[in-house]
Design a protein around this motif. Structure first.
Motif, PDB file in Angstrom:
ATOM      1  N   GLU A 180       0.833  -1.205   0.000  1.00  0.00           N
ATOM      2  CA  GLU A 180       0.000   0.000   0.000  1.00  0.00           C
ATOM      3  C   GLU A 180       0.866   1.253   0.000  1.00  0.00           C
ATOM      4  OE1 GLU A 180      -2.784  -0.009   3.168  1.00  0.00           O
ATOM      5  OE2 GLU A 180      -3.756  -1.881   2.565  1.00  0.00           O
ATOM      6  N   ALA A 181       1.923   1.230   0.820  1.00  0.00           N
ATOM      7  CA  ALA A 181       2.830   2.377   0.880  1.00  0.00           C
ATOM      8  C   ALA A 181       3.533   2.582  -0.455  1.00  0.00           C
ATOM      9  CB  ALA A 181       3.847   2.178   1.996  1.00  0.00           C
ATOM     10  N   LEU A 182       3.937   1.486  -1.084  1.00  0.00           N
ATOM     11  CA  LEU A 182       4.574   1.568  -2.400  1.00  0.00           C
ATOM     12  C   LEU A 182       3.629   2.177  -3.429  1.00  0.00           C
ATOM     13  CD1 LEU A 182       6.533  -1.808  -2.607  1.00  0.00           C
ATOM     14  CD2 LEU A 182       7.515   0.453  -3.038  1.00  0.00           C
ATOM     15  N   GLN A 183       2.393   1.759  -3.413  1.00  0.00           N
ATOM     16  CA  GLN A 183       1.410   2.293  -4.365  1.00  0.00           C
ATOM     17  C   GLN A 183       1.201   3.790  -4.165  1.00  0.00           C
ATOM     18  OE1 GLN A 183      -1.809  -0.458  -3.473  1.00  0.00           O
ATOM     19  NE2 GLN A 183      -1.446  -1.596  -5.354  1.00  0.00           N
ATOM     20  N   MET A 184       1.236   4.239  -2.911  1.00  0.00           N
ATOM     21  CA  MET A 184       1.054   5.654  -2.627  1.00  0.00           C
ATOM     22  C   MET A 184       2.219   6.483  -3.170  1.00  0.00           C
ATOM     23  SD  MET A 184      -0.510   5.593   1.257  1.00  0.00           S
ATOM     24  CE  MET A 184      -0.489   7.384   1.364  1.00  0.00           C
ATOM     25  N   VAL A 185       3.451   6.017  -2.946  1.00  0.00           N
ATOM     26  CA  VAL A 185       4.598   6.795  -3.422  1.00  0.00           C
ATOM     27  C   VAL A 185       4.749   6.677  -4.936  1.00  0.00           C
ATOM     28  CG1 VAL A 185       5.832   6.749  -1.231  1.00  0.00           C
ATOM     29  CG2 VAL A 185       6.208   4.908  -2.878  1.00  0.00           C
ATOM     30  N   GLU A 186       4.324   5.550  -5.510  1.00  0.00           N
ATOM     31  CA  GLU A 186       4.341   5.424  -6.969  1.00  0.00           C
ATOM     32  C   GLU A 186       3.360   6.419  -7.599  1.00  0.00           C
ATOM     33  OE1 GLU A 186       3.540   1.300  -7.379  1.00  0.00           O
ATOM     34  OE2 GLU A 186       5.656   0.698  -7.266  1.00  0.00           O
ATOM     35  N   ALA A 187       2.256   6.696  -6.890  1.00  0.00           N
ATOM     36  CA  ALA A 187       1.310   7.709  -7.369  1.00  0.00           C
ATOM     37  C   ALA A 187       1.948   9.090  -7.321  1.00  0.00           C
ATOM     38  CB  ALA A 187       0.036   7.683  -6.520  1.00  0.00           C
ATOM     39  N   GLU A 188       2.778   9.324  -6.302  1.00  0.00           N
ATOM     40  CA  GLU A 188       3.496  10.597  -6.201  1.00  0.00           C
ATOM     41  C   GLU A 188       4.500  10.741  -7.345  1.00  0.00           C
ATOM     42  OE1 GLU A 188       2.945  13.126  -4.088  1.00  0.00           O
ATOM     43  OE2 GLU A 188       1.218  11.944  -3.453  1.00  0.00           O
ATOM     44  N   VAL A 189       5.124   9.635  -7.734  1.00  0.00           N
ATOM     45  CA  VAL A 189       6.050   9.659  -8.874  1.00  0.00           C
ATOM     46  C   VAL A 189       5.310  10.094 -10.132  1.00  0.00           C
ATOM     47  CG1 VAL A 189       7.500   8.265 -10.394  1.00  0.00           C
ATOM     48  CG2 VAL A 189       7.594   7.902  -7.924  1.00  0.00           C
ATOM     49  N   ALA A 190       4.126   9.539 -10.334  1.00  0.00           N
ATOM     50  CA  ALA A 190       3.340   9.852 -11.530  1.00  0.00           C
ATOM     51  C   ALA A 190       2.896  11.312 -11.553  1.00  0.00           C
ATOM     52  CB  ALA A 190       2.127   8.932 -11.603  1.00  0.00           C
ATOM     53  N   LYS A 191       2.705  11.896 -10.370  1.00  0.00           N
ATOM     54  CA  LYS A 191       2.230  13.282 -10.299  1.00  0.00           C
ATOM     55  C   LYS A 191       3.368  14.300 -10.333  1.00  0.00           C
ATOM     56  CE  LYS A 191      -0.127  12.894  -6.503  1.00  0.00           C
ATOM     57  NZ  LYS A 191      -1.017  13.262  -5.363  1.00  0.00           N
ATOM     58  N   ALA A 192       4.607  13.855 -10.139  1.00  0.00           N
ATOM     59  CA  ALA A 192       5.740  14.776 -10.044  1.00  0.00           C
ATOM     60  C   ALA A 192       5.873  15.605 -11.322  1.00  0.00           C
ATOM     61  CB  ALA A 192       7.025  14.002  -9.782  1.00  0.00           C
TER      62      ALA A 192
ATOM     63  N   ALA B 241      10.459  11.389  -5.069  1.00  0.00           N
ATOM     64  CA  ALA B 241       9.411  10.372  -4.984  1.00  0.00           C
ATOM     65  C   ALA B 241       9.951   8.983  -5.315  1.00  0.00           C
ATOM     66  CB  ALA B 241       8.263  10.723  -5.929  1.00  0.00           C
ATOM     67  N   LEU B 242      10.813   8.913  -6.316  1.00  0.00           N
ATOM     68  CA  LEU B 242      11.421   7.625  -6.679  1.00  0.00           C
ATOM     69  C   LEU B 242      12.283   7.092  -5.549  1.00  0.00           C
ATOM     70  CD1 LEU B 242      12.431   8.322 -10.392  1.00  0.00           C
ATOM     71  CD2 LEU B 242      10.872   6.519  -9.619  1.00  0.00           C
ATOM     72  N   MET B 243      12.939   8.000  -4.831  1.00  0.00           N
ATOM     73  CA  MET B 243      13.768   7.575  -3.714  1.00  0.00           C
ATOM     74  C   MET B 243      12.925   6.942  -2.620  1.00  0.00           C
ATOM     75  SD  MET B 243      16.926   7.348  -3.072  1.00  0.00           S
ATOM     76  CE  MET B 243      17.728   6.568  -1.663  1.00  0.00           C
ATOM     77  N   GLU B 244      11.700   7.431  -2.455  1.00  0.00           N
ATOM     78  CA  GLU B 244      10.795   6.822  -1.479  1.00  0.00           C
ATOM     79  C   GLU B 244      10.394   5.418  -1.920  1.00  0.00           C
ATOM     80  OE1 GLU B 244       9.998   8.055   1.548  1.00  0.00           O
ATOM     81  OE2 GLU B 244      11.546   9.502   0.973  1.00  0.00           O
ATOM     82  N   VAL B 245      10.194   5.240  -3.224  1.00  0.00           N
ATOM     83  CA  VAL B 245       9.920   3.891  -3.746  1.00  0.00           C
ATOM     84  C   VAL B 245      11.100   2.978  -3.453  1.00  0.00           C
ATOM     85  CG1 VAL B 245       9.517   2.516  -5.827  1.00  0.00           C
ATOM     86  CG2 VAL B 245       8.409   4.743  -5.576  1.00  0.00           C
ATOM     87  N   PHE B 246      12.290   3.493  -3.718  1.00  0.00           N
ATOM     88  CA  PHE B 246      13.518   2.711  -3.512  1.00  0.00           C
ATOM     89  C   PHE B 246      13.668   2.295  -2.049  1.00  0.00           C
ATOM     90  CE2 PHE B 246      18.099   2.320  -2.742  1.00  0.00           C
ATOM     91  CZ  PHE B 246      18.454   1.431  -3.743  1.00  0.00           C
ATOM     92  N   LYS B 247      13.328   3.196  -1.122  1.00  0.00           N
ATOM     93  CA  LYS B 247      13.444   2.893   0.305  1.00  0.00           C
ATOM     94  C   LYS B 247      12.476   1.793   0.732  1.00  0.00           C
ATOM     95  CE  LYS B 247      14.954   7.537   1.708  1.00  0.00           C
ATOM     96  NZ  LYS B 247      14.531   8.791   2.422  1.00  0.00           N
ATOM     97  N   LEU B 248      11.293   1.772   0.109  1.00  0.00           N
ATOM     98  CA  LEU B 248      10.283   0.782   0.471  1.00  0.00           C
ATOM     99  C   LEU B 248      10.490  -0.562  -0.226  1.00  0.00           C
ATOM    100  CD1 LEU B 248       7.124   3.074   0.393  1.00  0.00           C
ATOM    101  CD2 LEU B 248       8.111   2.005   2.428  1.00  0.00           C
ATOM    102  N   ALA B 249      11.237  -0.569  -1.327  1.00  0.00           N
ATOM    103  CA  ALA B 249      11.464  -1.813  -2.068  1.00  0.00           C
ATOM    104  C   ALA B 249      12.255  -2.797  -1.212  1.00  0.00           C
ATOM    105  CB  ALA B 249      12.224  -1.518  -3.356  1.00  0.00           C
ATOM    106  N   PRO B 250      11.845  -4.066  -1.157  1.00  0.00           N
ATOM    107  CA  PRO B 250      12.602  -5.057  -0.378  1.00  0.00           C
ATOM    108  C   PRO B 250      14.047  -5.124  -0.853  1.00  0.00           C
ATOM    109  CG  PRO B 250      10.485  -5.946  -1.071  1.00  0.00           C
ATOM    110  CD  PRO B 250      10.665  -4.658  -1.806  1.00  0.00           C
ATOM    111  N   ARG B 251      14.995  -5.005   0.069  1.00  0.00           N
ATOM    112  CA  ARG B 251      16.420  -4.921  -0.285  1.00  0.00           C
ATOM    113  C   ARG B 251      16.887  -6.076  -1.168  1.00  0.00           C
ATOM    114  NH1 ARG B 251      17.693  -0.171  -0.539  1.00  0.00           N
ATOM    115  NH2 ARG B 251      15.468  -0.256  -0.968  1.00  0.00           N
ATOM    116  N   ASP B 252      16.404  -7.278  -0.867  1.00  0.00           N
ATOM    117  CA  ASP B 252      16.888  -8.460  -1.590  1.00  0.00           C
ATOM    118  C   ASP B 252      16.452  -8.483  -3.052  1.00  0.00           C
ATOM    119  OD1 ASP B 252      18.111  -9.353   0.704  1.00  0.00           O
ATOM    120  OD2 ASP B 252      16.449 -10.666   1.276  1.00  0.00           O
ATOM    121  N   TYR B 253      15.483  -7.632  -3.419  1.00  0.00           N
ATOM    122  CA  TYR B 253      14.929  -7.705  -4.765  1.00  0.00           C
ATOM    123  C   TYR B 253      15.115  -6.428  -5.570  1.00  0.00           C
ATOM    124  CZ  TYR B 253      12.784 -11.574  -2.312  1.00  0.00           C
ATOM    125  OH  TYR B 253      12.593 -12.698  -1.552  1.00  0.00           O
TER     126      TYR B 253
END
Length: 255
Positions: free
Chosen positions: A145-157, A166-178
């Protein structure tokens, strides 16, 4: 006669795609079902006939009706097996091996929570009790859910700077191993937009490349100095003779 034979044929066709306890065993089939039902994937990487933690996790949690009822509210269940004694077709072995490489699986059991396309948003490694598995599942859904919210922010930037933030927030939420295998496009765009490397991603990549080179240098050095038959005393002497490179890591900015 035909009516009697058809159910047998249908069952035989479905068997390779369905595990004993209702888990699918084919990634393509699981993705299709997840997309059609608008659900996510819970992927279990397991060694069903040799891995003790895998067998305990399956017996104590994954096959329990109450757990499956709860999990199926949000997930399509997928089992990818890597047995040592159980027979598998060459096609299944090859497909599962490729998926293990794609998801970077190095130990069993590994559980991945992913969207319908297979992109991970959570997961864990090792056996766990039911309460911990349920918590991991709920935490993963919250992270999605958090990823979807920040991805929406990326689209609106509207500016490169806002998009990079906004992309950095996506990167922070992305599971490290993947990150590398599934969020590489996010990382690449951040590095492109972040010309001053405020994120530190470029510097981190440089350090990682140097560390990888250092490990290879060490491996090459030791391979050239010793074999499995080299006496312990000689091996210890070779290790002690390895050049001291600690200054290299004290000055990571030096080329």
């Amino acid at each position: 006669m035909i009516r009697q034979i058809l159910p047998i044929i249908a069952a035989a066709c479905m068997a390779p795609c369905l595990a004993a306890e209702g888990w699918l065993t084919d990634m393509d089939a699981a993705r299709k079902e997840a997309a059609e039902r608008k659900k996510n994937l819970m992927i279990e990487f397991t060694g069903s006939d040799w891995c003790a933690p895998c067998m305990q996790l399956r017996a104590n949690v994954l096959t329990k009706p109450d757990f499956q009822q709860e999990a199926r509210k949000n997930f399509v269940l997928l089992e990818l097996d890597y047995p040592r004694r159980k027979k598998q077709s060459a096609e299944v072995k090859a497909a599962n091996r490729k998926l293990a490489e794609q998801y970077g699986v190095t130990s069993f059991p590994t559980i991945v929570f992913a969207d319908a396309s297979g992109k991970p948003f959570g997961g864990f490694v090792g056996g766990r009790p039911r309460e911990d598995v349920m918590k991991a599942m709920q935490d993963a859904l919250k992270n999605k859910e958090a990823l979807q919210m920040v991805e929406a922010e990326v689209a609106k930037a509207s500016t490169d700077e806002a998009r990079a933030v906004a992309l950095m927030e996506v990167f922070k939420l992305a599971p490290r191993d993947y990150v590398d295998n599934f969020y590489g496009d996010v990382k690449a765009e951040i590095k492109k937009l972040d010309k001053d490397d405020k994120s530190g991603l470029k510097a981190a990549d440089i350090r990682a490349a140097r560390l990888q080179k250092e490990r290879k240098d060490v491996q090459d050095y030791l391979t050239g100095k010793m074999t499995a038959k080299t006496p312990s005393a000689e091996s210890l002497q070779a290790i002690r003779a390895y050049p001291d490179r600690t200054s290299f890591f004290r000055n990571p900015g030096r080329i």
